[in-house]
Enzyme design. Structure first.
Site, short mmCIF file in Angstrom:
data_model
loop_
_atom_site.label_atom_id
_atom_site.label_comp_id
_atom_site.label_asym_id
_atom_site.label_seq_id
_atom_site.Cartn_x
_atom_site.Cartn_y
_atom_site.Cartn_z
N PRO A 1 0.82 -1.21 0.00
CA PRO A 1 0.00 0.00 0.00
C PRO A 1 0.86 1.26 0.00
O PRO A 1 2.06 1.22 0.29
CB PRO A 1 -0.81 -0.13 1.29
N PRO A 2 0.25 2.41 -0.30
CA PRO A 2 1.02 3.66 -0.32
C PRO A 2 1.54 4.02 1.07
O PRO A 2 0.89 3.75 2.09
CB PRO A 2 -0.01 4.70 -0.80
N GLY A 3 2.71 4.64 1.08
CA GLY A 3 3.23 5.18 2.32
C GLY A 3 3.97 4.21 3.20
O GLY A 3 4.31 4.55 4.35
N VAL A 4 4.26 2.98 2.73
CA VAL A 4 4.95 2.02 3.60
C VAL A 4 6.46 2.05 3.40
O VAL A 4 7.17 1.29 4.04
CB VAL A 4 4.41 0.59 3.36
N GLY A 5 6.97 2.91 2.49
CA GLY A 5 8.41 3.08 2.35
C GLY A 5 9.05 2.28 1.25
O GLY A 5 10.23 1.94 1.35
N LYS A 6 8.33 1.97 0.17
CA LYS A 6 8.91 1.17 -0.92
C LYS A 6 10.05 1.93 -1.60
O LYS A 6 11.14 1.39 -1.81
CB LYS A 6 7.81 0.81 -1.93
N THR A 7 9.79 3.17 -1.96
CA THR A 7 10.81 3.96 -2.67
C THR A 7 11.99 4.27 -1.76
O THR A 7 13.15 4.17 -2.17
CB THR A 7 10.18 5.26 -3.20
N SER B 1 -14.17 -12.87 0.25
CA SER B 1 -13.82 -12.96 1.67
C SER B 1 -14.89 -12.42 2.60
O SER B 1 -14.78 -12.57 3.82
CB SER B 1 -12.50 -12.22 1.93
N LYS C 1 -5.68 -7.14 7.01
CA LYS C 1 -7.01 -7.17 7.62
C LYS C 1 -6.93 -7.16 9.15
O LYS C 1 -7.69 -6.45 9.82
CB LYS C 1 -7.77 -8.40 7.12
#
Length: 810
Positions: free
Chosen positions: A375-381, A698, A741
């Site tokens: 997800p966005p904002g987890v520090g991938k870059t 689910s 989840k």
């Protein structure tokens, strides 16, 4: 040459006053690729033994022979079938004997002959012949006259345009009035028409038909000659232009030399030559560069191609063909760097350390193509940037979001104005190294349109087996990308084409836990925002309790971007107070957070409030931004026995709702509900946040729980959330996104979660021991177990302190 070889006047043999005296049998001379017309002279070469003997005996006789053209010039001993049936009676005017035994003749055509039968084949051909008289000469005089005029005019133009025909032919044709003789004269004069065409003219006995055929031939020849003349004129004009430009350039060089300006371009070419030799290019690339440099040296500086060629060479010499960063592989140092920059992300860190360990043992190993998905904002870059820093390599980042043009990857061809290499080659030039860490950001946001598909262009770039010979359209020479460590990032993998996904090693980066967020905020975000807002640690302090309040009450996300914004908001308000004159140090406590940011946006009590009434269950969902809590509401009303589904549900989710209803109808009696409840009732299932599309299997357990709650009038516990797929037989199947989840449930204050039994391994692998101790996870295999855990007794008020689990009603 004897006296008997003297020519005989034509008038003595065939005149318009009396017919030709023709014997019944004539010797026959076969010709190869030649047609002799009446009333024309022609030199002939005779070399066949039988033909030489024929000529010798004819010269001792009346010098009269029949000349017939062979159908196939390769036949050495022709028979009657190998000769055309129409030939020419001819008179031998002169004969010359050559030392090799062959003969040279000058013969005159006299009249057309019809070959009836070959009577003798040895020692040479003889045959019965008859004159083939012309017909149609008495046709309408005006039509013949019109044809003659057209033929003369066309023939004169052909003579004037053809370099092979003498101009004297124009005057000779003008003096011939007989239509048949004129046609024969012109046909024999045309050297560009084939033997078959000439034979057809010879065999055309009707004079008018012969004239019409000849007119068509002349028109065709005239068209060919006009086109050829036009082409020749264009070529001569171009050659003249090139010669003029050459002389002008030479004069310009001489003038520049006198003025002392002529050496600038030469110096520029030599400088480029030195750069090419020093660039360390592979031999094929070096040859191409020198070839282009040779073209450049011959161009005038004012030419349009000069700038294009010069720019191309500048790109070639600027690329890092042999330049690379010397990396020092120190695993403890790398691990320390990664841990200092990022909390959590253990799987990604372990994979990087494994790659470095292998590379330390085998430096020639090809680099993996890693894909950080999360997800966005987890520090991938930022993780990719930390990898580059820990390796000591250069770092290049290219954003692929919204890219639709294939040329952005492979470059434009040099035929286009303003053409440039693609982003891959441009990135390597900026890095000045052939082994950087190259991050391709947002690979799932690639588009495609009429300009091409960038995802397809990436197939070669991201294939370690192919990218050693990557060929950019602009450079059009191979470049080795095998030493580049490519890392891609994506929020979701569904939009990524399967062929491209197959080339990447996907590392799932899930959302952060509350403790990880707290550590990130304390170790990185707080100090960063304090510095950005012109403050110091002595002027503002944020307690851990305040950070927990911000995490729980103001941000509910998988990453930390909103958390950073809220910390920035606190720092902005502190900076304003200080700028207005309040210089006292500010300690941010939970009460100060509420005073500065307002009331919390998310409250834990909301869960209990939403599930007080029967028919509401709490589910868990996976989204590209992490996990989320999902409410499912069920309602029953009088109706014709229908199921209504709302909330912008996808096809799979709708099928789960139907399966949930079917299962409960089959087991309604076991839970104290009327088995025939659906006959006179309408069931409505609604999932709030209707503007957001939802899909997936689910939510099956949540739907069946909401239906059971409404139809039995037993409320659902407000402190428990659930996820899992159901079957018509009541089994609960495993689902994905378990960590996201569970973290979503924890963010909203839920401490009990119902999960499929087969997802137990995901909890053990993905959640920390501390988090597992904090949460109560119920693993189930059937819907009965779910309802046993989730449903309260009828008309029971929700109280999380009381054990309200009951047995299913029999």
């Amino acid at each position: 040459m004897s006296d008997r070889d003297e020519p005989l006047e034509v008038e003595e043999l065939n005149t318009g006053d009396r017919p030709l005296n023709l014997p019944d049998e004539l010797p026959l001379l076969p010709l190869r690729d030649t047609v002799l017309f009446p009333n024309s002279f022609m030199p002939l070469a005779v070399a066949r033994e039988s033909s030489v003997r024929l000529i010798d005996e004819a010269m001792s006789g009346g010098k009269l022979i029949g000349v017939f053209t062979q159908r196939d010039a390769t036949v050495d001993e022709p028979a009657q079938g190998d000769l055309y049936s129409i030939g020419t009676a001819s008179h031998i005017h002169k004969m010359f004997k050559l030392p090799d035994g062959s003969l040279r003749l000058i013969v005159q055509g006299l009249a057309r002959l019809q070959l009836d039968e070959v009577t003798t084949a040895k020692p040479y051909l003889c045959g019965h012949v008859n004159l083939a008289p012309e017909t149609g000469a008495d046709a309408a005089h005006l039509e013949i006259d019109a044809l003659l005029r057209n033929i003369r005019a066309n023939f004169q133009q052909v003579v004037s345009l053809s370099p092979l025909l003498s101009d004297d032919l124009q005057s000779l044709s003008a003096n011939i009035n007989d239509p048949g003789r004129l046609a024969d004269f012109i046909a024999s004069s045309l050297t560009t028409i084939g033997t078959v065409v000439k034979q057809e003219v010879l065999e055309t006995l009707d004079v008018r038909a012969r004239l019409e055929s000849l007119n068509r031939i002349l028109i065709k020849e005239l068209e060919v000659l006009e086109i050829g003349s036009k082409i020749q004129s264009q070529v001569q004009s171009e050659v003249g232009k090139n010669q003029r430009e050459y002389f002008l350039r030479e004069q310009l060089k001489a003038i520049q030399k006198e003025l002392g300006e002529g050496d600038d371009q030469t110096r520029e070419v030599e400088e480029l030559r030195e750069k090419i030799e020093a660039a360390g290019m592979p031999e094929p690339v070096r040859k191409e560069a020198l070839r282009e440099l040779d073209r450049l040296s011959k161009m005038p500086a004012a030419a349009a191609e000069f700038t294009v060629s010069r720019t191309y060479l500048d790109w070639l010499v600027a690329l890092p063909w042999q330049k690379r960063t010397d990396e020092v592989i120190d695993l403890p140092k790398t691990k320390h760097t990664l841990d200092a920059d990022h909390s959590g992300l253990e799987k990604a860190k372990d994979r990087i350390l494994e790659y470095l360990a292998v590379r330390k043992l085998n430096p020639a190993v090809k680099g993996p193509i890693l894909c950080f998905a999360g997800p966005p904002g987890v520090g991938k870059t930022s993780l990719a940037r930390s990898i580059a820093r820990s390796l000591g390599r250069k770092f290049v980042r290219v954003s692929l979001g919204g890219m639709r043009d294939e040329a952005e990857i492979r470059g434009h061809r040099r035929t286009y104005i303003g053409a440039l290499p693609g982003q891959v080659i441009q990135g390597l030039r900026r890095a000045e190294s052939k082994n950087p860490v190259f991050i391709l950001d947002e690979i799932d946001k690639l588009g495609s349109d009429f300009r091409g598909d960038p995802a397809s262009a990436l197939l070669e770039v991201l294939d370690p087996e192919q990218n050693s010979t990557f060929r950019d359209h602009y450079l059009d020479v191979p470049f080795d990308l095998s030493e580049v460590l490519f890392i891609t990032t994506a929020n979701i993998l569904d939009p990524v084409p399967p062929a491209l996904r197959d080339r990447m090693e996907v590392l799932e980066i899930p959302g952060y836990t509350e403790e990880e967020k707290l550590a990130i905020a304390r170790d990185h975000l707080v100090q960063k925002q304090i510095t950005n807002h012109g403050l110091t640690a002595e002027q503002i302090a944020i307690t851990d309790e305040s950070l927990r309040l911000v995490i729980r009450g103001y941000t509910r996300e998988a990453g930390v971007r909103n958390l950073e914004r809220e910390i920035g908001a606190l720092c902005r308000k502190a900076a304003r107070r200080r700028a207005e004159g309040d210089t006292n140090p500010l300690e941010i406590t939970p009460d100060v957070v509420v005073a500065l940011l307002g009331a919390p946006l998310f409250l834990d009590e909301e869960m209990e409030e939403r599930t007080k009434e029967p028919g509401v269950a709490i589910g868990l969902a996976w989204t590209p931004a992490g996990g989320d809590v999902l409410f499912i509401e069920a309602s029953r009303m009088a109706g014709p026995g229908t199921l209504t589904l709302t909330g912008q549900l996808g096809d799979v989710m709708k099928e789960s709702a139907r399966a949930a209803l079917s299962w409960f109808r089959a087991h309604a009696a076991a839970y104290g509900a009327d088995p025939d409840f659906f006959r006179n009732a309408e069931i409505h299932l609604h999932v709030p946040s209707g503007a957001i599309p939802k899909d997936g299997p689910s939510a099956g357990v949540t739907m069946v729980t909401a239906l059971a709650s409404e139809l039995t009038r037993r409320p659902v516990r407000g402190d428990i959330a659930m996820t899992g797929e159901i079957t018509l037989s009541g089994r609960v199947l495993p689902v994905g996104g378990i960590k996201e989840k569970v973290l979503a449930a924890r963010r909203v204050g839920i401490r009990e979660v119902i999960l499929p039994r087969q997802n137990e391994k995901n909890i053990n692998e993905d959640l920390t021991e501390e988090l597992r101790r904090e949460l109560t996870i119920h693993y189930v295999q059937s819907v009965d177990e779910v309802l046993l855990l989730a449903l309260l007794p009828a008309a029971t008020v929700a109280d999380p302190k009381v054990d309200r689990r009951v047995q299913p009603m029999q």
